[in-house]
Design a protein around this motif. Structure first.
Motif, PDB file in Angstrom:
ATOM      1  N   ALA A   1       3.928  14.757  49.917  1.00  0.00           N
ATOM      2  CA  ALA A   1       3.004  13.854  50.476  1.00  0.00           C
ATOM      3  C   ALA A   1       2.287  13.126  48.942  1.00  0.00           C
ATOM      4  N   ILE A   2       2.057  13.921  48.021  1.00  0.00           N
ATOM      5  CA  ILE A   2       1.659  13.280  46.899  1.00  0.00           C
ATOM      6  C   ILE A   2       2.475  12.235  46.221  1.00  0.00           C
TER       7      ILE A   2
ATOM      8  N   THR B   1      -2.480  19.471  51.774  1.00  0.00           N
ATOM      9  CA  THR B   1      -1.769  18.307  50.883  1.00  0.00           C
ATOM     10  C   THR B   1      -0.563  18.901  50.187  1.00  0.00           C
TER      11      THR B   1
ATOM     12  N   GLU C   1      -9.207  13.539  51.246  1.00  0.00           N
ATOM     13  CA  GLU C   1      -8.781  13.175  52.659  1.00  0.00           C
ATOM     14  C   GLU C   1      -8.407  14.298  53.604  1.00  0.00           C
TER      15      GLU C   1
ATOM     16  N   ARG D   1      -7.099  11.877  45.573  1.00  0.00           N
ATOM     17  CA  ARG D   1      -7.617  11.104  46.854  1.00  0.00           C
ATOM     18  C   ARG D   1      -7.108  11.760  48.054  1.00  0.00           C
ATOM     19  N   LEU D   2      -5.688  12.341  47.951  1.00  0.00           N
ATOM     20  CA  LEU D   2      -5.433  13.085  49.128  1.00  0.00           C
ATOM     21  C   LEU D   2      -6.122  14.430  49.710  1.00  0.00           C
TER      22      LEU D   2
ATOM     23  N   LYS E   1       5.034  10.625  47.563  1.00  0.00           N
ATOM     24  CA  LYS E   1       5.338   9.651  48.593  1.00  0.00           C
ATOM     25  C   LYS E   1       4.174   8.455  48.209  1.00  0.00           C
ATOM     26  N   GLU E   2       2.899   9.134  48.219  1.00  0.00           N
ATOM     27  CA  GLU E   2       2.005   8.055  48.387  1.00  0.00           C
ATOM     28  C   GLU E   2       1.738   7.355  46.879  1.00  0.00           C
TER      29      GLU E   2
ATOM     30  N   THR F   1      -3.816   9.972  42.532  1.00  0.00           N
ATOM     31  CA  THR F   1      -3.199   9.958  44.152  1.00  0.00           C
ATOM     32  C   THR F   1      -3.582  11.453  44.607  1.00  0.00           C
TER      33      THR F   1
END
Length: 230
Positions: free
Chosen positions: A41-42, A37, A31, A27-28, A44-45, A24
């Protein structure tokens, strides 16, 4: 007893959670960029609590170390068959380099994102840092297996230093790969195809009496560069 953040937990469930968090995060990072990042946020995703994310990884830097460890493990597994069956040094080395390119292929875009941080010699993300030593040592051990399981004839004084030299060669290939924008990184594969035979020839020539002084100088240089007080 509760374990500290970033603890090395190895049950199947925890390994799956660690892998999920790392994938995850990667990927963030692709992006949104590494700096933008956050751990929140990591988490949560990935569908885990922030506390759970910190339980496995105490920081974003440690997450990248988790990526290093993960890709090193996958690379080692991908090389197992060829190292068990092939004895020719050049074919073993080429296979190990190509396997790395195959394992790393899904993370090529991420390579560009983290390179700015990893290129900083003071960053824990540097492949030469203390924090990166587990992955670095594992890769050097892999190249030691490449050499020791082969029929290569090497100058006895060069042999102990060769696995680390091969790891440095790999780092050069990785740097080229990070910047390679050719389809399927064909230029990097060409680099491997062209340089492995050259390395094989140079290593074979190291045993010749005429080149032994050069070999000794290389060994001495490595020793001087790796001394703690250098």
């Amino acid at each position: 007893m509760a374990e500290s953040p970033g603890a090395d937990v190895r049950t199947p469930k925890s390994e799956a959670t660690r892998t999920l968090i790392v994938e995850t995060a990667l990927r963030l990072f692709q992006e949104n960029g590494y700096d933008k990042t956050t751990m929140r946020a990591i988490a949560k995703e990935a569908g885990v609590s922030v506390g759970n994310a910190y339980y496995y990884f105490s920081s974003k830097d440690q997450l990248v170390q988790g990526f290093y460890d993960r890709i090193t493990q996958l690379h080692d597994e991908a090389c197992a068959e060829v190292l068990a069956t092939e004895r020719d040094f050049a074919r073993r080395l080429r296979a190990v380099m190509v396997r790395w390119l195959e394992v790393a292929a899904p993370y090529h875009e991420f390579g560009t994102q983290f390179f700015v941080n990893a290129a900083d010699p003071d960053s824990p993300l540097s492949p030469f840092s203390t924090e990166s030593s587990p992955a670095r040592d594992a890769q050097i051990a892999l190249f030691r297996r490449v050499l020791e399981g082969s029929t290569a004839k090497v100058d006895p004084e060069l042999r102990p230093e060769l696995p680390e030299l091969l790891w440095l060669y790999e780092m050069g290939v990785v740097l080229f790969w990070v910047h390679d924008r050719s389809p399927d990184c064909r230029r990097t594969r060409m680099l491997v195809d062209r340089t492995v035979p050259l390395l094989d020839r140079v290593i074979g020539l190291s045993r010749l009496r005429l080149l032994r002084p050069v070999t000794r100088e290389i060994v001495q240089l490595i020793g001087d560069l790796t001394r703690q007080d250098a």
